[in-house]
Design an enzyme around this catalytic site. Structure first.
Site, PDB file in Angstrom:
ATOM      1  N   LYS A  12       5.652  -4.876  -3.758  1.00 40.10           N
ATOM      2  CA  LYS A  12       7.086  -4.669  -3.600  1.00 40.10           C
ATOM      3  C   LYS A  12       7.547  -4.804  -2.148  1.00 40.10           C
ATOM      4  O   LYS A  12       8.516  -5.489  -1.875  1.00 40.10           O
ATOM      5  CB  LYS A  12       7.439  -3.281  -4.154  1.00 40.10           C
ATOM      6  CG  LYS A  12       8.917  -2.987  -4.165  1.00 40.10           C
ATOM      7  CD  LYS A  12       9.638  -3.808  -5.202  1.00 40.10           C
ATOM      8  CE  LYS A  12      11.129  -3.617  -5.171  1.00 40.10           C
ATOM      9  NZ  LYS A  12      11.821  -4.756  -5.806  1.00 40.10           N
TER      10      LYS A  12
ATOM     11  N   TRP B  95      -2.678  -2.957  -1.642  1.00 42.32           N
ATOM     12  CA  TRP B  95      -2.382  -4.389  -1.753  1.00 42.32           C
ATOM     13  C   TRP B  95      -3.205  -5.032  -0.642  1.00 42.32           C
ATOM     14  O   TRP B  95      -2.944  -4.813   0.544  1.00 42.32           O
ATOM     15  CB  TRP B  95      -0.887  -4.633  -1.543  1.00 42.32           C
ATOM     16  CG  TRP B  95      -0.489  -6.058  -1.776  1.00 42.32           C
ATOM     17  CD1 TRP B  95      -0.130  -6.616  -2.977  1.00 42.32           C
ATOM     18  CD2 TRP B  95      -0.398  -7.110  -0.813  1.00 42.32           C
ATOM     19  NE1 TRP B  95       0.173  -7.950  -2.808  1.00 42.32           N
ATOM     20  CE2 TRP B  95       0.020  -8.285  -1.494  1.00 42.32           C
ATOM     21  CE3 TRP B  95      -0.633  -7.197   0.557  1.00 42.32           C
ATOM     22  CZ2 TRP B  95       0.206  -9.497  -0.850  1.00 42.32           C
ATOM     23  CZ3 TRP B  95      -0.444  -8.415   1.198  1.00 42.32           C
ATOM     24  CH2 TRP B  95      -0.026  -9.550   0.487  1.00 42.32           C
TER      25      TRP B  95
ATOM     26  N   LYS C  81      12.652 -15.894  -9.812  1.00 41.59           N
ATOM     27  CA  LYS C  81      12.340 -14.847 -10.794  1.00 41.59           C
ATOM     28  C   LYS C  81      11.306 -15.359 -11.793  1.00 41.59           C
ATOM     29  O   LYS C  81      10.362 -14.657 -12.136  1.00 41.59           O
ATOM     30  CB  LYS C  81      13.600 -14.395 -11.562  1.00 41.59           C
ATOM     31  CG  LYS C  81      14.609 -13.589 -10.787  1.00 41.59           C
ATOM     32  CD  LYS C  81      14.241 -12.132 -10.595  1.00 41.59           C
ATOM     33  CE  LYS C  81      13.564 -11.882  -9.289  1.00 41.59           C
ATOM     34  NZ  LYS C  81      14.373 -11.756  -8.118  1.00 41.59           N
TER      35      LYS C  81
ATOM     36  N   CYS D 152       0.829  -1.192   0.000  1.00 45.20           N
ATOM     37  CA  CYS D 152       0.000   0.000   0.000  1.00 45.20           C
ATOM     38  C   CYS D 152       0.872   1.252   0.000  1.00 45.20           C
ATOM     39  O   CYS D 152       1.907   1.296   0.654  1.00 45.20           O
ATOM     40  CB  CYS D 152      -0.948   0.094   1.185  1.00 45.20           C
ATOM     41  SG  CYS D 152      -2.080  -1.283   1.289  1.00 45.20           S
TER      42      CYS D 152
ATOM     43  N   GLU E  79      17.466 -18.387  -6.998  1.00 40.58           N
ATOM     44  CA  GLU E  79      17.052 -17.043  -7.390  1.00 40.58           C
ATOM     45  C   GLU E  79      16.494 -17.039  -8.820  1.00 40.58           C
ATOM     46  O   GLU E  79      15.483 -16.397  -9.102  1.00 40.58           O
ATOM     47  CB  GLU E  79      18.238 -16.071  -7.239  1.00 40.58           C
ATOM     48  CG  GLU E  79      18.064 -14.683  -7.828  1.00 40.58           C
ATOM     49  CD  GLU E  79      16.945 -13.863  -7.198  1.00 40.58           C
ATOM     50  OE1 GLU E  79      16.283 -14.346  -6.263  1.00 40.58           O
ATOM     51  OE2 GLU E  79      16.715 -12.740  -7.685  1.00 40.58           O
TER      52      GLU E  79
ATOM     53  N   HIS F  94      19.023 -37.655  -6.153  1.00 37.76           N
ATOM     54  CA  HIS F  94      18.352 -38.176  -4.953  1.00 37.76           C
ATOM     55  C   HIS F  94      16.833 -38.000  -5.023  1.00 37.76           C
ATOM     56  O   HIS F  94      16.150 -38.084  -4.020  1.00 37.76           O
ATOM     57  CB  HIS F  94      18.924 -37.494  -3.709  1.00 37.76           C
ATOM     58  CG  HIS F  94      20.401 -37.723  -3.552  1.00 37.76           C
ATOM     59  ND1 HIS F  94      20.928 -38.932  -3.182  1.00 37.76           N
ATOM     60  CD2 HIS F  94      21.454 -36.905  -3.789  1.00 37.76           C
ATOM     61  CE1 HIS F  94      22.254 -38.860  -3.164  1.00 37.76           C
ATOM     62  NE2 HIS F  94      22.597 -37.630  -3.535  1.00 37.76           N
TER      63      HIS F  94
ATOM     64  N   ARG G  87       3.902  -0.276  -4.789  1.00 39.28           N
ATOM     65  CA  ARG G  87       3.694  -0.794  -3.433  1.00 39.28           C
ATOM     66  C   ARG G  87       2.403  -1.604  -3.295  1.00 39.28           C
ATOM     67  O   ARG G  87       2.161  -2.240  -2.282  1.00 39.28           O
ATOM     68  CB  ARG G  87       3.658   0.371  -2.441  1.00 39.28           C
ATOM     69  CG  ARG G  87       4.898   1.228  -2.464  1.00 39.28           C
ATOM     70  CD  ARG G  87       4.762   2.379  -1.504  1.00 39.28           C
ATOM     71  NE  ARG G  87       4.581   1.900  -0.161  1.00 39.28           N
ATOM     72  CZ  ARG G  87       5.571   1.589   0.677  1.00 39.28           C
ATOM     73  NH1 ARG G  87       6.816   1.747   0.292  1.00 39.28           N
ATOM     74  NH2 ARG G  87       5.323   1.148   1.877  1.00 39.28           N
TER      75      ARG G  87
ATOM     76  N   ASN H  71      -1.847   2.533   5.609  1.00 36.22           N
ATOM     77  CA  ASN H  71      -0.943   1.458   5.196  1.00 36.22           C
ATOM     78  C   ASN H  71      -0.472   0.766   6.471  1.00 36.22           C
ATOM     79  O   ASN H  71       0.139   1.399   7.322  1.00 36.22           O
ATOM     80  CB  ASN H  71       0.257   2.049   4.432  1.00 36.22           C
ATOM     81  CG  ASN H  71       1.338   1.020   4.177  1.00 36.22           C
ATOM     82  OD1 ASN H  71       1.053  -0.180   4.089  1.00 36.22           O
ATOM     83  ND2 ASN H  71       2.567   1.465   4.056  1.00 36.22           N
ATOM     84  N   GLY H  72      -0.787  -0.506   6.594  1.00 36.22           N
ATOM     85  CA  GLY H  72      -0.390  -1.234   7.799  1.00 36.22           C
ATOM     86  C   GLY H  72      -1.442  -2.275   8.130  1.00 36.22           C
ATOM     87  O   GLY H  72      -2.268  -2.631   7.275  1.00 36.22           O
TER      88      GLY H  72
ATOM     89  N   GLU I  19       7.862 -15.746 -10.199  1.00 40.07           N
ATOM     90  CA  GLU I  19       7.300 -14.469  -9.777  1.00 40.07           C
ATOM     91  C   GLU I  19       6.665 -13.683 -10.924  1.00 40.07           C
ATOM     92  O   GLU I  19       5.589 -13.118 -10.764  1.00 40.07           O
ATOM     93  CB  GLU I  19       8.461 -13.661  -9.176  1.00 40.07           C
ATOM     94  CG  GLU I  19       8.081 -12.530  -8.300  1.00 40.07           C
ATOM     95  CD  GLU I  19       9.319 -11.883  -7.677  1.00 40.07           C
ATOM     96  OE1 GLU I  19      10.458 -12.137  -8.139  1.00 40.07           O
ATOM     97  OE2 GLU I  19       9.140 -11.097  -6.741  1.00 40.07           O
TER      98      GLU I  19
HETATM   99  C1  AGP Z   1      12.134 -10.770  -5.108  1.00 43.42           C
HETATM  100  O1  AGP Z   1      12.050 -10.697  -6.464  1.00 43.42           O
HETATM  101  C2  AGP Z   1      10.934 -10.534  -4.346  1.00 43.42           C
HETATM  102  N1  AGP Z   1      10.056  -9.572  -4.808  1.00 43.42           N
HETATM  103  C3  AGP Z   1      10.995 -10.774  -2.863  1.00 43.42           C
HETATM  104  O2  AGP Z   1      11.427 -12.092  -2.685  1.00 43.42           O
HETATM  105  C4  AGP Z   1      11.862  -9.837  -1.993  1.00 43.42           C
HETATM  106  O3  AGP Z   1      13.210 -10.037  -2.267  1.00 43.42           O
HETATM  107  C5  AGP Z   1      11.545 -10.114  -0.510  1.00 43.42           C
HETATM  108  O4  AGP Z   1      10.199  -9.844  -0.280  1.00 43.42           O
HETATM  109  C6  AGP Z   1      12.404  -9.313   0.430  1.00 43.42           C
HETATM  110  O5  AGP Z   1      12.218  -7.952   0.238  1.00 43.42           O
HETATM  111  P1  AGP Z   1      13.191  -6.897   0.910  1.00 43.42           P
HETATM  112  O6  AGP Z   1      14.531  -7.093   0.267  1.00 43.42           O
HETATM  113  O7  AGP Z   1      12.601  -5.565   0.588  1.00 43.42           O
HETATM  114  O8  AGP Z   1      13.228  -7.189   2.363  1.00 43.42           O
END
Ligand code: AGP
Length: 607
Positions: free
Chosen positions: A602, A79, A484, A2, A480, A503, A27, A105-106, A487
């Site tokens: 985000k 969000w 990606k 948010c 990673e 395994h 956000r 926001n919260g 996501e």
């Molecule tokens: C990564 O592509 C993500 N959007 C997510 O995993 C992110 O890295 C994670 O939420 C941690 O966020 P931060 O680095 O802002 O703490």
């Protein structure tokens, strides 16, 4: 999660709030809304979808010309946490008598109890949100004093909040407050702003007040009054942030998406980060001298940066290092004392899981260091020390340049600590640095040749599942790469340790499932070749990341992506770049909203 924005001044509020929300859209983007105050009447428009959908709604309303005259208002981009994505659940909310309006926001922990009590007293609720409870509580405490009613409300709620509030009766101010969610006041000339982050304020001012937990402020056209929650007035600590922002802009420029821009920016952000961090602050090295154990805590991509850096800390400093998912760490029985160093890694500095892990260990009186990309964020303020990564605002939800920035910061810190603890000689230290200083140019070479990457992405766009394999320091890069793809392309992907697939995971291998294998030079190379043979023997479709000096693989596998050679310890920083690009192009071929993937946001400010 948010974004909130507010404006009070002499200009028309609506277009300024729209622009602010557009900047904050990363956000949260499932619904949005704006409330303005005009002639003691609150006007609200909300819609499901992003800010453009909200703008369409405004353009198609009769009262648009009246509303656009307002000079104060608040806006929100959501969000969803409490209640699904509907217009009713979108912010701003009003109390049932329509006296106040709020953006929040919260997350409020005791909203159910409060709501239940108010419902006994004729209060009506029209949404499933916790935020609607706050605004009704403000109305309940109202005795003609706007500040008092907000103050009393905040004293009765538990949880996190950044809020902006309008009062129908009191149309010369906005009240805002924060606890655990970010909120910044922008000081203008005959106008003031509030926003969840710096980027939304920068078009108007460099003068900002970073609200602290428990701050509550009254924003007037020509004045800001800042108080503690107990009503005690505070002096305004106005920062000129021109010196704290770097030259990485938050506009999309020529790029189709922020994510692509951010992937390409890595050639600069890597350089910028190592130039700023080459000399680790002496006091940090001093305090870490007697450390006997390191715990690294983070989430998602930042956690993978931690996994890579474990090898650096252990090799350079000889300190046993454990990396934990922040949300799990709070349940661990880890022994933490004055000889323990905690490193938390977070791009946003807001991630609730990481923040709560940091608070958990702070009670144990150990030293903590935050590796963070966001100036004055919660995590950066609450850790004992902060090392900023100088990557500029990262807007794409999929983290890219922040990841490589974190790796650079951690590598340099491990290196400098190793030197200080005499585990590394001067010569070794210099040799490693020499390699590091070439990394940015090598990233540039990868970015300059995307032909094979696009071909691979075309294939992936038709697949249901992809495997990513890596060994040793590149195992986290396999994780990673898979994250990606999941996501932003919404394709199932799994990162595995190359040696581990026999395994179990090997059972999945057939012609249909692509397997990306990180096979760059180093101590793992020979074993990796053998593993590739095992996959080929089962008709697997292999794509290998390799160095040109080892082109023995080329004829016998599906695709090769060449990455420039470096020492194995630094290879993760290069190997991740093609994987970011593969995910990006796969998602664009599938026509996904790359910067705003479904269901995600985000900054993840809920646990
Ligand atoms: C990564 O592509 C993500 N959007 C997510 O995993 C992110 O890295 C994670 O939420 C941690 O966020 P931060 O680095 O802002 O703490």
């Amino acid at each position: 999660m948010c974004g909130i924005f507010g404006y009070i001044g002499k200009r028309k509020a609506l277009s300024i709030i729209f622009k602010g929300l557009k900047k904050l859209e990363y956000r949260g983007y499932d619904s949005a809304g704006i409330a303005v105050l005009l002639d003691h009447k609150i006007h609200i428009k909300k819609s499901v979808g992003n800010i453009d959908a909200l703008a369409d709604k405004f353009n198609n309303t009769k009262d648009n010309s009246i509303i656009s005259k307002a000079t104060l208002g608040i806006g929100h981009t959501r969000w969803a946490t409490h209640g699904n994505v509907t217009v009713n659940n979108a912010h701003p909310h009003v109390d049932y008598k329509k006296n106040f309006s709020i953006v929040h926001n919260g997350a409020i922990d005791n909203y159910n109890e409060l709501k239940h009590d108010m419902q006994q007293n004729e209060y009506k609720f029209y949404s499933q949100t916790d935020s609607e409870v706050i605004v009704n509580l403000i109305n309940q405490y109202y005795n003609g004093d706007f500040f008092y009613s907000v103050q009393q409300t905040l004293l009765h709620i538990n949880g996190s909040y950044a809020i902006g509030v309008l009062c129908k009766q009191d149309n010369n101010k906005i009240i805002c407050a924060r606890k655990d969610s970010p909120l910044i006041i922008g000081i203008g000339n005959e106008e003031n702003f509030l926003a969840s982050d710096i980027s939304a304020l920068l078009p108007y001012t460099n003068k900002m007040i970073f609200l602290e937990n428990g701050d509550i402020a009254e924003l007037y056209v020509n004045n800001v009054i800042l108080k503690k929650l107990n009503g005690q007035q505070k002096t305004l600590n106005i920062c000129d942030i021109s010196n704290n922002i770097n030259n990485i802009s938050s506009n999309k420029k020529k790029y189709k998406h922020f994510m692509l821009k951010e992937i390409y920016e890595q050639q600069y952000t890597i350089k910028q980060t190592y130039e700023k961090l080459l000399d680790t602050h002496d006091s940090i090295l001093q305090i870490c001298y007697n450390i006997k154990k390191i715990y690294i805590l983070a989430c998602g991509t930042a956690y993978y940066a931690g996994l890579v850096s474990k090898f650096w800390f252990e090799q350079f400093t000889n300190i046993p290092t454990e990396v934990n998912i922040a949300s799990e760490f709070i349940y661990s029985n880890a022994i933490i004392n004055q000889n323990t160093l905690i490193i938390v890694i977070s791009q946003s500095g807001e991630t609730a899981d990481t923040l709560s892990a940091l608070r958990f260990i702070k009670r144990k009186k150990c030293t903590s260091i935050a590796v963070c990309n966001t100036f004055k964020s919660n995590i950066s303020l609450e850790a004992t020390y902060v090392m900023y990564t100088y990557c500029g605002l990262e807007i794409g939800v999929a983290s890219t340049k922040a990841f490589t920035g974190q790796l650079i910061a951690l590598f340099i810190f491990a290196l400098n600590l190793g030197l200080r603890r005499k585990q590394l000689t001067d010569i070794q230290h210099k040799e490693y640095l020499k390699e590091l200083l070439q990394i940015a140019d090598k990233v540039k070479i990868i970015l300059g040749n995307t032909i094979n990457i696009k071909k691979i992405a075309r294939i992936f766009a038709r697949k249901k599942s992809v495997l990513y394999l890596g060994r040793y320091i590149n195992y986290p890069i396999a994780l990673e790469g898979a994250l990606k793809l999941k996501e932003i392309a919404y394709i199932h992907a799994e990162g595995c340790a190359t040696g581990e697939i026999k395994h179990g995971t090997l059972a999945l291998i057939d012609r249909t499932i692509p397997v990306i294998v990180i096979a760059t030079n180093g101590i793992t190379y020979k074993k990796t070749l053998l593993n590739i043979e095992e996959i080929k023997a089962r008709n697997g479709f292999v794509i290998a990341l390799q160095n040109e000096t080892n082109n023995v693989l080329i004829k016998r596998i599906g695709f090769t992506i060449y990455v420039p050679e470096t020492i194995e310890l630094l290879s993760p920083i290069l190997n991740v770049v093609p994987l970011q690009l593969i995910a990006y192009y796969t998602a664009t071929f599938l026509k996904h909203n790359v910067d705003q993937p479904r269901n995600l946001a985000k900054s993840v400010t809920v646990e």
